[in-house]
Design a protein around this motif. Structure first.
Motif, PDB file in Angstrom:
ATOM      1  N   ILE A   1       0.849  -1.191   0.000  1.00 18.63           N
ATOM      2  CA  ILE A   1       0.000   0.000   0.000  1.00 18.63           C
ATOM      3  C   ILE A   1       0.886   1.243   0.000  1.00 18.63           C
ATOM      4  O   ILE A   1       1.803   1.368   0.826  1.00 18.63           O
ATOM      5  CB  ILE A   1      -0.939   0.027   1.224  1.00 18.63           C
ATOM      6  N   LEU A   2       0.610   2.148  -0.941  1.00 13.03           N
ATOM      7  CA  LEU A   2       1.304   3.431  -1.027  1.00 13.03           C
ATOM      8  C   LEU A   2       0.335   4.547  -0.692  1.00 13.03           C
ATOM      9  O   LEU A   2      -0.866   4.437  -0.941  1.00 13.03           O
ATOM     10  CB  LEU A   2       1.865   3.640  -2.442  1.00 13.03           C
ATOM     11  N   ASP A   3       0.870   5.640  -0.128  1.00 11.78           N
ATOM     12  CA  ASP A   3      -0.007   6.771   0.184  1.00 11.78           C
ATOM     13  C   ASP A   3      -0.195   7.661  -1.039  1.00 11.78           C
ATOM     14  O   ASP A   3       0.253   7.330  -2.148  1.00 11.78           O
ATOM     15  CB  ASP A   3       0.535   7.577   1.378  1.00 11.78           C
ATOM     16  N   THR A   4      -0.841   8.787  -0.859  1.00  9.20           N
ATOM     17  CA  THR A   4      -1.180   9.673  -1.974  1.00  9.20           C
ATOM     18  C   THR A   4       0.034  10.097  -2.789  1.00  9.20           C
ATOM     19  O   THR A   4      -0.011  10.184  -4.019  1.00  9.20           O
ATOM     20  CB  THR A   4      -1.887  10.931  -1.448  1.00  9.20           C
ATOM     21  N   ASP A   5       1.141  10.326  -2.116  1.00  9.72           N
ATOM     22  CA  ASP A   5       2.350  10.795  -2.793  1.00  9.72           C
ATOM     23  C   ASP A   5       3.264   9.659  -3.243  1.00  9.72           C
ATOM     24  O   ASP A   5       4.366   9.904  -3.728  1.00  9.72           O
ATOM     25  CB  ASP A   5       3.134  11.732  -1.865  1.00  9.72           C
ATOM     26  N   GLY A   6       2.818   8.433  -3.076  1.00  9.98           N
ATOM     27  CA  GLY A   6       3.628   7.296  -3.494  1.00  9.98           C
ATOM     28  C   GLY A   6       4.551   6.787  -2.421  1.00  9.98           C
ATOM     29  O   GLY A   6       5.392   5.920  -2.690  1.00  9.98           O
ATOM     30  N   GLY A   7       4.417   7.322  -1.203  1.00 11.74           N
ATOM     31  CA  GLY A   7       5.253   6.846  -0.106  1.00 11.74           C
ATOM     32  C   GLY A   7       4.779   5.501   0.429  1.00 11.74           C
ATOM     33  O   GLY A   7       3.588   5.195   0.402  1.00 11.74           O
ATOM     34  N   PHE A   8       5.717   4.710   0.912  1.00 13.06           N
ATOM     35  CA  PHE A   8       5.387   3.383   1.418  1.00 13.06           C
ATOM     36  C   PHE A   8       4.539   3.492   2.675  1.00 13.06           C
ATOM     37  O   PHE A   8       4.814   4.297   3.565  1.00 13.06           O
ATOM     38  CB  PHE A   8       6.674   2.613   1.726  1.00 13.06           C
ATOM     39  N   ARG A   9       3.507   2.659   2.752  1.00  9.56           N
ATOM     40  CA  ARG A   9       2.610   2.698   3.914  1.00  9.56           C
ATOM     41  C   ARG A   9       2.541   1.348   4.631  1.00  9.56           C
ATOM     42  O   ARG A   9       2.646   1.281   5.841  1.00  9.56           O
ATOM     43  CB  ARG A   9       1.210   3.141   3.475  1.00  9.56           C
ATOM     44  N   ALA A  10       2.354   0.263   3.892  1.00 13.18           N
ATOM     45  CA  ALA A  10       2.261  -1.058   4.518  1.00 13.18           C
ATOM     46  C   ALA A  10       2.534  -2.127   3.475  1.00 13.18           C
ATOM     47  O   ALA A  10       2.346  -1.925   2.271  1.00 13.18           O
ATOM     48  CB  ALA A  10       0.888  -1.264   5.151  1.00 13.18           C
ATOM     49  N   GLU A  11       2.957  -3.290   3.985  1.00 11.00           N
ATOM     50  CA  GLU A  11       3.244  -4.412   3.098  1.00 11.00           C
ATOM     51  C   GLU A  11       3.059  -5.707   3.882  1.00 11.00           C
ATOM     52  O   GLU A  11       3.385  -5.777   5.068  1.00 11.00           O
ATOM     53  CB  GLU A  11       4.674  -4.315   2.577  1.00 11.00           C
ATOM     54  N   GLN A  12       2.525  -6.738   3.203  1.00 12.73           N
ATOM     55  CA  GLN A  12       2.315  -8.001   3.902  1.00 12.73           C
ATOM     56  C   GLN A  12       2.132  -9.133   2.904  1.00 12.73           C
ATOM     57  O   GLN A  12       1.551  -8.951   1.830  1.00 12.73           O
ATOM     58  CB  GLN A  12       1.094  -7.920   4.821  1.00 12.73           C
ATOM     59  N   THR A  13       2.635 -10.312   3.287  1.00  8.16           N
ATOM     60  CA  THR A  13       2.389 -11.538   2.535  1.00  8.16           C
ATOM     61  C   THR A  13       1.340 -12.340   3.280  1.00  8.16           C
ATOM     62  O   THR A  13       1.438 -12.521   4.498  1.00  8.16           O
ATOM     63  CB  THR A  13       3.675 -12.367   2.397  1.00  8.16           C
ATOM     64  N   MET A  14       0.328 -12.822   2.554  1.00  9.56           N
ATOM     65  CA  MET A  14      -0.797 -13.502   3.207  1.00  9.56           C
ATOM     66  C   MET A  14      -1.352 -14.577   2.284  1.00  9.56           C
ATOM     67  O   MET A  14      -1.064 -14.585   1.077  1.00  9.56           O
ATOM     68  CB  MET A  14      -1.885 -12.493   3.556  1.00  9.56           C
ATOM     69  N   PRO A  15      -2.169 -15.491   2.821  1.00  7.64           N
ATOM     70  CA  PRO A  15      -2.819 -16.489   1.968  1.00  7.64           C
ATOM     71  C   PRO A  15      -3.734 -15.809   0.951  1.00  7.64           C
ATOM     72  O   PRO A  15      -4.218 -14.700   1.178  1.00  7.64           O
ATOM     73  CB  PRO A  15      -3.628 -17.340   2.954  1.00  7.64           C
ATOM     74  N   LYS A  16      -3.975 -16.497  -0.163  1.00 10.01           N
ATOM     75  CA  LYS A  16      -4.818 -15.920  -1.221  1.00 10.01           C
ATOM     76  C   LYS A  16      -6.287 -16.027  -0.833  1.00 10.01           C
ATOM     77  O   LYS A  16      -7.085 -16.700  -1.486  1.00 10.01           O
ATOM     78  CB  LYS A  16      -4.552 -16.619  -2.548  1.00 10.01           C
ATOM     79  N   CYS A  17      -6.642 -15.314   0.223  1.00  9.37           N
ATOM     80  CA  CYS A  17      -8.010 -15.322   0.745  1.00  9.37           C
ATOM     81  C   CYS A  17      -8.585 -13.909   0.591  1.00  9.37           C
ATOM     82  O   CYS A  17      -8.041 -12.953   1.167  1.00  9.37           O
ATOM     83  CB  CYS A  17      -8.025 -15.735   2.209  1.00  9.37           C
ATOM     84  N   PRO A  18      -9.658 -13.736  -0.170  1.00  8.22           N
ATOM     85  CA  PRO A  18     -10.220 -12.392  -0.380  1.00  8.22           C
ATOM     86  C   PRO A  18     -10.555 -11.665   0.918  1.00  8.22           C
ATOM     87  O   PRO A  18     -10.377 -10.449   1.009  1.00  8.22           O
ATOM     88  CB  PRO A  18     -11.485 -12.669  -1.205  1.00  8.22           C
TER      89      PRO A  18
ATOM     90  N   VAL B   1      -7.273 -10.378   2.459  1.00  9.15           N
ATOM     91  CA  VAL B   1      -6.738  -9.272   1.651  1.00  9.15           C
ATOM     92  C   VAL B   1      -7.551  -8.008   1.880  1.00  9.15           C
ATOM     93  O   VAL B   1      -6.996  -6.913   2.070  1.00  9.15           O
ATOM     94  CB  VAL B   1      -6.746  -9.653   0.150  1.00  9.15           C
ATOM     95  N   ALA B   2      -8.874  -8.134   1.887  1.00 10.10           N
ATOM     96  CA  ALA B   2      -9.743  -6.978   2.112  1.00 10.10           C
ATOM     97  C   ALA B   2      -9.505  -6.388   3.494  1.00 10.10           C
ATOM     98  O   ALA B   2      -9.458  -5.157   3.660  1.00 10.10           O
ATOM     99  CB  ALA B   2     -11.206  -7.387   1.947  1.00 10.10           C
ATOM    100  N   ARG B   3      -9.338  -7.241   4.503  1.00  9.71           N
ATOM    101  CA  ARG B   3      -9.105  -6.752   5.869  1.00  9.71           C
ATOM    102  C   ARG B   3      -7.789  -5.988   5.954  1.00  9.71           C
ATOM    103  O   ARG B   3      -7.730  -4.921   6.581  1.00  9.71           O
ATOM    104  CB  ARG B   3      -9.091  -7.927   6.844  1.00  9.71           C
ATOM    105  N   PHE B   4      -6.742  -6.515   5.313  1.00 14.13           N
ATOM    106  CA  PHE B   4      -5.448  -5.834   5.334  1.00 14.13           C
ATOM    107  C   PHE B   4      -5.548  -4.452   4.689  1.00 14.13           C
ATOM    108  O   PHE B   4      -5.007  -3.464   5.205  1.00 14.13           O
ATOM    109  CB  PHE B   4      -4.410  -6.688   4.604  1.00 14.13           C
ATOM    110  N   ILE B   5      -6.241  -4.386   3.543  1.00 14.79           N
ATOM    111  CA  ILE B   5      -6.376  -3.093   2.844  1.00 14.79           C
ATOM    112  C   ILE B   5      -7.157  -2.104   3.693  1.00 14.79           C
ATOM    113  O   ILE B   5      -6.763  -0.932   3.830  1.00 14.79           O
ATOM    114  CB  ILE B   5      -7.060  -3.300   1.480  1.00 14.79           C
ATOM    115  N   GLU B   6      -8.243  -2.527   4.295  1.00 13.19           N
ATOM    116  CA  GLU B   6      -9.075  -1.633   5.101  1.00 13.19           C
ATOM    117  C   GLU B   6      -8.339  -1.149   6.346  1.00 13.19           C
ATOM    118  O   GLU B   6      -8.463   0.019   6.742  1.00 13.19           O
ATOM    119  CB  GLU B   6     -10.369  -2.346   5.504  1.00 13.19           C
ATOM    120  N   GLU B   7      -7.555  -2.024   6.960  1.00 14.71           N
ATOM    121  CA  GLU B   7      -6.861  -1.654   8.198  1.00 14.71           C
ATOM    122  C   GLU B   7      -5.661  -0.750   7.957  1.00 14.71           C
ATOM    123  O   GLU B   7      -5.253  -0.019   8.868  1.00 14.71           O
ATOM    124  CB  GLU B   7      -6.408  -2.920   8.929  1.00 14.71           C
TER     125      GLU B   7
END
Length: 233
Positions: free
Chosen positions: A19-36, A39-45
């Motif tokens: 996940i990058l912020d508005t200016d392209g700065g790094f915000r978060a990163e994670q490896t997880m199972p291919k479970c929708p 993935v949705a929870r990680f993006i929302e949090e």
């Protein structure tokens, strides 16, 4: 509201999300199972308030995830594989994490230059899969029956044209009996496995063809074409 940009690098069993912020700065990163759901929870949090823009490389392993995220209300852009690969090749080190970040950058700055792919509906995808399986089964049936015919020719026999599984068994049995009576050669051991496979395929294809023909007749567009001379089933 702030925007965030999400890149998903999808493999057979897992997903790397960046996940990058508005200016392209790094915000978060994670490896997880291919479970929708995960993935949705990680993006929302990890996304700021607003609508996260998700980028994903189109392909078979990513299709279901793309559908599920869109059903959950996310804005997902599926990028064409070859053009996405060229965009990602700019990065010196190719890793899953770097690819995820590159896809996030693609969603942020490359949407106008990298072509996007239309994700087919589940119904259409199932139909394509059914047709692809049918095509492979037809080839296997033809290969099996050609092998039986070649075996007969080698021993002075021939396999006539057959139009059903029952007719195939009857024709093969008759020719095997004739070859055994005339030349004393028993070919049942070599022929039986191929015959059983071809019979099973013919039975399945007959049922599948009936289902496809019924679906086509009931489809509003295909049904019209089937009324044309030479097109109807």
């Amino acid at each position: 509201m702030l925007a965030s940009w999400v890149g998903l690098d999808v493999a057979a069993d897992e997903v790397v999300a960046c996940i990058l912020d508005t200016d392209g700065g790094f915000r978060a990163e994670q490896t997880m199972p291919k479970c929708p759901i995960e993935v949705a929870r990680f993006i929302e949090e990890n996304s700021p308030p607003g609508t996260p823009i998700i980028g994903i490389e189109a392909g078979g392993v990513a299709t279901r995830l793309t559908r599920k995220l869109r059903e959950a209300g996310f804005q997902v852009h599926a990028f064409e594989t070859r053009q996405a690969s060229k965009f990602l090749s700019i990065r010196q080190n190719k890793t899953d994490k770097n690819d995820a970040r590159g896809i996030a950058e693609m969603a942020r700055i490359g949407r106008g230059t990298v072509a996007e792919v239309h994700i087919k509906s589940t119904e259409f995808q199932l139909l394509r899969s059914k047709l692809a399986v049918r095509q492979k089964l037809v080839r296997q049936r033809m290969a099996g029956e050609s092998t039986i015919a070649a075996l007969f020719r080698l021993n002075g026999g021939r396999l006539p044209r057959c139009h059903s599984a029952k007719g195939l068994r009857k024709a093969v049995a008759a020719e095997l009996s004739r070859i055994e009576e005339s030349d004393g050669i028993d070919l049942w051991a070599e022929t039986r496995p191929l015959l059983e496979i071809c019979e099973a395929i013919r039975t399945h294809l007959k049922r599948s063809d009936h289902e496809l023909a019924t679906w086509a007749r009931e489809h509003p567009i295909c049904g019209r074409f089937m009324k044309l001379p030479g097109v109807g089933y």
